[in-house]
Design a protein around this motif. Structure first.
Motif, PDB file in Angstrom:
ATOM      1  N   UNK A   1     -51.549  14.266  88.310  1.00  0.00           N
ATOM      2  CA  UNK A   1     -52.696  15.112  88.018  1.00  0.00           C
ATOM      3  C   UNK A   1     -53.529  14.443  86.936  1.00  0.00           C
ATOM      4  N   UNK A   2     -54.825  14.416  87.169  1.00  0.00           N
ATOM      5  CA  UNK A   2     -55.750  13.855  86.191  1.00  0.00           C
ATOM      6  C   UNK A   2     -56.323  15.000  85.364  1.00  0.00           C
ATOM      7  N   UNK A   3     -56.226  14.845  84.051  1.00  0.00           N
ATOM      8  CA  UNK A   3     -56.826  15.839  83.162  1.00  0.00           C
ATOM      9  C   UNK A   3     -57.884  15.145  82.324  1.00  0.00           C
ATOM     10  N   UNK A   4     -58.512  15.875  81.425  1.00  0.00           N
ATOM     11  CA  UNK A   4     -59.587  15.295  80.625  1.00  0.00           C
ATOM     12  C   UNK A   4     -59.115  14.162  79.724  1.00  0.00           C
ATOM     13  N   UNK A   5     -57.933  14.306  79.101  1.00  0.00           N
ATOM     14  CA  UNK A   5     -57.476  13.326  78.126  1.00  0.00           C
ATOM     15  C   UNK A   5     -56.237  12.551  78.534  1.00  0.00           C
ATOM     16  N   UNK A   6     -55.593  12.933  79.635  1.00  0.00           N
ATOM     17  CA  UNK A   6     -54.354  12.256  80.003  1.00  0.00           C
ATOM     18  C   UNK A   6     -54.070  12.374  81.493  1.00  0.00           C
TER      19      UNK A   6
END
Length: 166
Positions: free
Chosen positions: A83-88
């Motif tokens: 999963x791609x998140x804003x910071x990691x």
């Protein structure tokens, strides 16, 4: 609202997990089949030459192991996700020992995309993230080449922008 009950699923409602391609199952099954075939041929030759029944027992155990391993491979591939998140980037995998890796974009040093001959035959690639700490490296296998390239480019871009702020 109560907190999560499973430490490996801390964001069940906020994270959209991406599965890896199911074709990875075939890649892993072919690897297993090749290994088992070599071992079975060796045991069969040993049995034919010596006539000792322990080779036959070994073959039976190897077939039983192979059947068990097929089940494990299918379930293990289904357990992979990212999963791609804003910071990691989050990467999860594992059946018995489940693992959730959280790799901050700012900590990434470089990103590899690899594809061996078997993966290329099934049009798959693996994205490997490298950080300063070897134990925190993460990989995402079983991606289509276009998705692997997109993820590599996005991670590289985000890593450069986040590292500039350090």
């Amino acid at each position: 609202m109560p907190g999560p009950t499973d430490p490996l699923e801390p964001w069940p409602d906020t994270v959209r997990w991406q599965p890896v391609s199911r074709d990875l199952i075939w890649v892993e099954l072919l690897r297993l089949g090749a290994t088992l075939a070599v071992l079975l041929i060796g045991l069969a030759i040993g049995w034919a030459v010596s006539g000792h029944r322990l080779f036959g027992y070994g073959m039976a155990l190897l077939v039983a192991f192979g059947l068990w391993r097929i089940t494990v491979i299918i379930r293990a591939v289904r357990a992979w996700g990212y999963a791609e998140r804003d910071d990691d980037l989050l990467v999860r995998h594992g059946l018995v020992v489940r693992r959730l890796s959280i790799v901050p974009y700012a900590r990434m040093q470089f990103v590899d995309v690899t594809a061996g001959p078997l993966e290329r035959a099934f049009q798959l690639a693996t994205v490997q993230l490298h950080t300063a700490a070897a134990a925190s490296d993460a990989r995402v296998p079983g991606l289509r080449p276009a998705e692997a390239s997109r993820l590599r480019d996005r991670l590289t871009d985000l890593g450069q922008h986040r590292a500039e702020g350090l």
